[in-house]
Design a protein around this motif. Structure first.
Motif, short mmCIF file in Angstrom:
data_model
loop_
_atom_site.label_atom_id
_atom_site.label_comp_id
_atom_site.label_asym_id
_atom_site.label_seq_id
_atom_site.Cartn_x
_atom_site.Cartn_y
_atom_site.Cartn_z
N GLY A 1 5.61 -6.23 -8.00
CA GLY A 1 4.85 -5.00 -8.15
C GLY A 1 3.53 -5.05 -7.41
N GLU A 2 2.83 -6.20 -7.50
CA GLU A 2 1.56 -6.36 -6.80
C GLU A 2 1.77 -6.33 -5.29
OE1 GLU A 2 -0.55 -9.15 -10.24
OE2 GLU A 2 0.52 -10.06 -8.56
N ARG A 3 2.83 -6.97 -4.84
CA ARG A 3 3.10 -7.00 -3.40
C ARG A 3 3.40 -5.60 -2.87
NH1 ARG A 3 6.66 -11.72 -0.67
NH2 ARG A 3 5.45 -12.83 -2.23
N GLN A 4 4.11 -4.80 -3.66
CA GLN A 4 4.42 -3.45 -3.22
C GLN A 4 3.14 -2.61 -3.11
OE1 GLN A 4 6.31 -1.87 -1.32
NE2 GLN A 4 8.15 -1.68 -2.57
N ARG A 5 2.23 -2.81 -4.03
CA ARG A 5 0.94 -2.11 -3.94
C ARG A 5 0.18 -2.53 -2.68
NH1 ARG A 5 -1.15 0.58 -8.41
NH2 ARG A 5 0.29 0.63 -10.17
N VAL A 6 0.27 -3.81 -2.33
CA VAL A 6 -0.40 -4.29 -1.12
C VAL A 6 0.22 -3.64 0.13
CG1 VAL A 6 -0.78 -6.33 0.33
CG2 VAL A 6 -1.18 -6.45 -2.14
N MET A 7 1.55 -3.51 0.14
CA MET A 7 2.20 -2.88 1.30
C MET A 7 1.80 -1.41 1.42
SD MET A 7 3.60 -5.41 2.59
CE MET A 7 4.35 -4.53 3.96
N ILE A 8 1.62 -0.74 0.29
CA ILE A 8 1.14 0.64 0.33
C ILE A 8 -0.31 0.68 0.81
CG2 ILE A 8 0.62 2.67 -1.10
CD1 ILE A 8 3.05 1.89 -2.83
N ALA A 9 -1.09 -0.32 0.39
CA ALA A 9 -2.48 -0.40 0.88
C ALA A 9 -2.51 -0.59 2.39
CB ALA A 9 -3.21 -1.55 0.18
N ARG A 10 -1.58 -1.39 2.94
CA ARG A 10 -1.53 -1.57 4.39
C ARG A 10 -1.25 -0.23 5.08
NH1 ARG A 10 2.64 -5.46 7.66
NH2 ARG A 10 4.08 -3.78 7.14
N ALA A 11 -0.33 0.55 4.48
CA ALA A 11 -0.05 1.87 5.04
C ALA A 11 -1.28 2.78 4.95
CB ALA A 11 1.14 2.51 4.31
N LEU A 12 -2.03 2.67 3.86
CA LEU A 12 -3.24 3.47 3.72
C LEU A 12 -4.31 3.04 4.73
CD1 LEU A 12 -3.55 3.69 -0.16
CD2 LEU A 12 -3.10 5.57 1.41
N ALA A 13 -4.39 1.72 4.98
CA ALA A 13 -5.35 1.22 5.96
C ALA A 13 -5.03 1.74 7.36
CB ALA A 13 -5.38 -0.30 5.95
N GLN A 14 -3.76 2.04 7.60
CA GLN A 14 -3.36 2.60 8.90
C GLN A 14 -3.91 4.00 9.07
OE1 GLN A 14 0.75 1.71 9.77
NE2 GLN A 14 0.87 3.28 11.37
N ASP A 15 -4.30 4.61 7.92
CA ASP A 15 -5.02 5.88 7.91
C ASP A 15 -4.22 7.01 8.58
OD1 ASP A 15 -7.10 7.50 7.18
OD2 ASP A 15 -8.30 7.10 8.97
N THR A 16 -2.96 7.13 8.17
CA THR A 16 -2.10 8.18 8.71
C THR A 16 -1.96 9.31 7.71
OG1 THR A 16 -0.13 7.11 7.81
CG2 THR A 16 -0.78 6.52 10.06
N PRO A 17 -1.79 10.54 8.18
CA PRO A 17 -1.57 11.65 7.24
C PRO A 17 -0.18 11.64 6.61
CG PRO A 17 -1.44 12.43 9.51
CD PRO A 17 -1.89 11.00 9.57
N VAL A 18 0.77 10.94 7.24
CA VAL A 18 2.15 10.88 6.75
C VAL A 18 2.49 9.43 6.39
CG1 VAL A 18 4.58 11.22 7.32
CG2 VAL A 18 2.87 12.86 8.14
#
Length: 341
Positions: free
Chosen positions: A152-169
Motif C-alpha cells: 500500500g505504501e509503495r502504491q502511494r509512492v508510485m502515485i506521488a511519482r506521477a504527481l511529481a511529473q505534474d501532468t493534468p492527466v
C-alpha cells in the motif's frame, strides 16, 4: 462565461488491440469516448477485455489501430515525447524493483521531463517532490528505502511519482491490485480527491466492481468489444453491470445496489431483527443457503436480539425450537440440519 475544458480526453473512431508478428488482434473498434476533465473515470471488465491495452494506447505506449486520440486540442500521436510526458503520467500494474532507491529518489524520477540530460533536481523540483509526497501521506517516509515499504505504501509512492511529473492527466492500470481492503479504498479515495480538489483527470482500470461503483464519477464497462459508459447508477439500471456478471457465480442485487454470491438455496426463513442488524443476519443466513422472506406465515423463523454486543437467538426450524448465544452456533446447526436431509 464557462471556460472550455483544457484536458479532457477524446477518442474518435478508435480501434485498439495489438500485433503479434503478422497477426493483428482487434479488441474493440469504432470507439467514440470522452473522459471529462477533473473526474474519476474507471474502466471495468473481465480479463482480456482490453483495459490495459486502452490505457497503454492513451499513454502513447501503443498506437491505435485506427482513429485519433486528443487531450484537449492536442493529438497525442503528433506530440514529441517530452510534450506528451508533460500531459500524461502512467502508473502501471507492474511491481517496481527500485534497488537502493529512497522514496524521495523514486518520486524525483517524475521530474525527468523537466530536468534535462543531467537529471539534477533544482530547488523547485525538490519542492514539487515534497508536495507530491505530502498529498499522498508519505512525507515522513522520504528517506526510507522503497524495498522496505508495504504494498500500500509503495502504491502511494508510485502515485506521488506521477504527481511529481505534474501532468493534468493520470492513468493507472489496476492501482489497487495486491492491496488489502483498507488500502484499496484509501487509494481510491486519494484518486477521487486528486480529481475533485486538484482538477486532475484520473482514469484507472480495476477488477473490483465495488470500488468502481462507489468511487467512479463515470464508469466504463468493456464487454465483448463494446464500451458501456455512464454514471455507475445508470449502468446498474441499464443492465450493463448484470451483463458483465453473466455466467459467473455473482449477481447484482438492485435492492441493495450490491453484489451477491449465488449460494445453493436450502430453505427460507422469516427474520425478526432490529433494522440496524438485519443486513448482518441476512448475509449470515444466505451464506449457509437460507433466504429471508417477508412472508410472516413462514413456519421457519429466526428472532434475533442484540443488546450491548450480546446476542440472543431463537430459531424455529422444521417444528423444533432452538436457542443460541452466538451466530456461529446458529449457522453450525443450520449446516448440520441440512446434511441430515
Amino acid at each position: 462565461m464557462v471556460a472550455e475544458p483544457k484536458y479532457d480526453i477524446r477518442l474518435t473512431g478508435i480501434a485498439g488491440g495489438y500485433r503479434n508478428g503478422k497477426e493483428t488482434r482487434v479488441l474493440y473498434r469504432d470507439v467514440d469516448l470522452t473522459v471529462p476533465e477533473g473526474e474519476v473515470f474507471i474502466l471495468l471488465g473481465r480479463n482480456g477485455a482490453g483495459k490495459s491495452t486502452l490505457l497503454k494506447t492513451l499513454a502513447g505506449l501503443l498506437r491505435p489501430l485506427q482513429g485519433e486520440i486528443r487531450i484537449g486540442e492536442e493529438r497525442i500521436d503528433r506530440l514529441p515525447v517530452h510534450r506528451l510526458a508533460g500531459l500524461v503520467s502512467f502508473v502501471s500494474t507492474e511491481k517496481v524493483r527500485p534497488g537502493n532507491f529512497t522514496v524521495r529518489n523514486l518520486v524525483g524520477l517524475g521530474r525527468s521531463p523537466y530536468t534535462g540530460w543531467t537529471g539534477r533536481l533544482s530547488e523547485t523540483d525538490g519542492e514539487v517532490v515534497r508536495r507530491a509526497l505530502r498529498l499522498v501521506g508519505m512525507e515522513d517516509f522520504a528517506e526510507k528505502g522503497v524495498e522496505s515499504l508495504s504494498d500500500g505504501e509503495r502504491q502511494r509512492v508510485m502515485i506521488a511519482r506521477a504527481l511529481a511529473q505534474d501532468t493534468p492527466v493520470i492513468l493507472l492500470d489496476e492501482p489497487t491490485a495486491y492491496l488489502d481492503i483498507p488500502n484499496t479504498y484509501g487509494i481510491a479515495l486519494l484518486l477521487q480527491r486528486l480529481a475533485h480538489e486538484y482538477g486532475k483527470t484520473i482514469l484507472f482500470s480495476t477488477h473490483d466492481l465495488q470500488v468502481a461503483l462507489r468511487t467512479a464519477d463515470t464508469l466504463c464497462i468493456l464487454e465483448g468489444g463494446r464500451f458501456h459508459t455512464g454514471a455507475p447508477e445508470d449502468l446498474m439500471l441499464s443492465g450493463a453491470v448484470d451483463a458483465m456478471l453473466a455466467g459467473s457465480v455473482l449477481r447484482f442485487d438492485m435492492c441493495d445496489a450490491d453484489l451477491k454470491l449465488e449460494f445453493r438455496r436450502r430453505g427460507t426463513v422469516f427474520l425478526e431483527a432490529y433494522r440496524q442488524y438485519r443486513g448482518l443476519f441476512e448475509k449470515a443466513l444466505e451464506r449457509v443457503g437460507y433466504a429471508v422472506t417477508a412472508d410472516v406465515s413462514c413456519p421457519d423463523r429466526l428472532t434475533a436480539q442484540v443488546e450491548k454486543e450480546a446476542v440472543s437467538l431463537e430459531l424455529t426450524l422444521h417444528g423444533r425450537n432452538h436457542r443460541f448465544d452466538t451466530i456461529g452456533a446458529l449457522l453450525a446447526l443450520l449446516r448440520r440440519e441440512e446434511e441430515k436431509r
